[in-house]
Design a protein around this motif. Structure first.
Motif, PDB file in Angstrom:
ATOM      1  N   CYS A 294       1.548   0.224 -12.982  1.00  0.00           N
ATOM      2  CA  CYS A 294       0.602   1.319 -12.783  1.00  0.00           C
ATOM      3  C   CYS A 294       0.981   2.025 -11.491  1.00  0.00           C
ATOM      4  N   ALA A 295       1.472   3.245 -11.629  1.00  0.00           N
ATOM      5  CA  ALA A 295       1.887   4.033 -10.474  1.00  0.00           C
ATOM      6  C   ALA A 295       0.737   4.925 -10.037  1.00  0.00           C
ATOM      7  N   ALA A 296       0.409   4.863  -8.758  1.00  0.00           N
ATOM      8  CA  ALA A 296      -0.734   5.604  -8.228  1.00  0.00           C
ATOM      9  C   ALA A 296      -0.285   6.741  -7.325  1.00  0.00           C
ATOM     10  N   SER A 297      -1.072   7.809  -7.338  1.00  0.00           N
ATOM     11  CA  SER A 297      -0.764   8.925  -6.450  1.00  0.00           C
ATOM     12  C   SER A 297      -2.040   9.675  -6.088  1.00  0.00           C
TER      13      SER A 297
ATOM     14  N   THR B 128      -5.565   7.093  -1.108  1.00  0.00           N
ATOM     15  CA  THR B 128      -5.097   6.116  -0.127  1.00  0.00           C
ATOM     16  C   THR B 128      -4.987   4.751  -0.795  1.00  0.00           C
ATOM     17  N   PHE B 129      -3.853   4.525  -1.416  1.00  0.00           N
ATOM     18  CA  PHE B 129      -3.640   3.346  -2.257  1.00  0.00           C
ATOM     19  C   PHE B 129      -3.954   2.046  -1.518  1.00  0.00           C
ATOM     20  N   THR B 130      -3.572   1.968  -0.258  1.00  0.00           N
ATOM     21  CA  THR B 130      -3.700   0.717   0.483  1.00  0.00           C
ATOM     22  C   THR B 130      -5.154   0.347   0.785  1.00  0.00           C
TER      23      THR B 130
ATOM     24  N   ASP C 229       2.740  -3.499  -4.881  1.00  0.00           N
ATOM     25  CA  ASP C 229       3.726  -3.093  -3.886  1.00  0.00           C
ATOM     26  C   ASP C 229       3.150  -1.852  -3.222  1.00  0.00           C
ATOM     27  N   ASN C 230       2.577  -2.016  -2.040  1.00  0.00           N
ATOM     28  CA  ASN C 230       1.916  -0.893  -1.388  1.00  0.00           C
ATOM     29  C   ASN C 230       2.901   0.194  -0.976  1.00  0.00           C
TER      30      ASN C 230
ATOM     31  N   THR D 166       2.256   0.918  -6.341  1.00  0.00           N
ATOM     32  CA  THR D 166       2.298   0.441  -7.722  1.00  0.00           C
ATOM     33  C   THR D 166       1.668  -0.943  -7.821  1.00  0.00           C
ATOM     34  N   VAL D 167       0.919  -1.143  -8.897  1.00  0.00           N
ATOM     35  CA  VAL D 167       0.371  -2.459  -9.202  1.00  0.00           C
ATOM     36  C   VAL D 167       0.968  -2.918 -10.526  1.00  0.00           C
TER      37      VAL D 167
END
Length: 116
Positions: A22-25, A28-30, A73-74, A78-79
């Motif tokens: 799962c790619a995020a954009s 603030t992912f972290t 993987d911050n 991606t999760v």
């Protein structure tokens, strides 16, 4: 606009493995707790696994413990969900979820079918 894009689903035989991503954009992912949910045909959506913002805390639904592993993987935003020893009852649409305080976002889902 926030985006969560899942990939990696497909058809697999019982006992096989798949790795969902799962790619995020555009958020603030972290800061976000990331989760995988699934919705089997004709059933309600259920939480499968979650991982804390730092990647230290993980939780799993009992039915997948020992078979699935969630990771993140911050740096890549991606999760992942590594799914091993898949069973027909794992068949579902799998959704990525991001949650922080009152904010929650969903991906569009990816189909996982476990069948011989």
């Amino acid at each position: 606009q926030v985006q969560l894009v899942e990939s990696g689903g497909g058809l697999v035989q019982p006992g096989g493995s798949l790795r969902l991503s799962c790619a995020a954009s555009r958020f603030t992912f972290t800061s976000y707790v990331m989760s995988w949910y699934r919705q089997p045909p004709g059933k309600e959506r259920e939480l499968v696994a979650l991982i804390g913002s730092l990647g230290v805390t993980t939780k799993y639904v009992d039915s997948v413990k020992g078979r699935f592993t969630i990771s993140r993987d911050n740096a890549k935003r991606t999760v992942y969900l590594q799914m091993n020893s898949l069973k027909p009852e794992d068949t579902a649409v799998y959704y990525c979820n991001a949650r922080w305080e009152s904010r929650t976002y969903w991906g569009q889902g990816t189909q996982v079918t476990v069948s011989s």
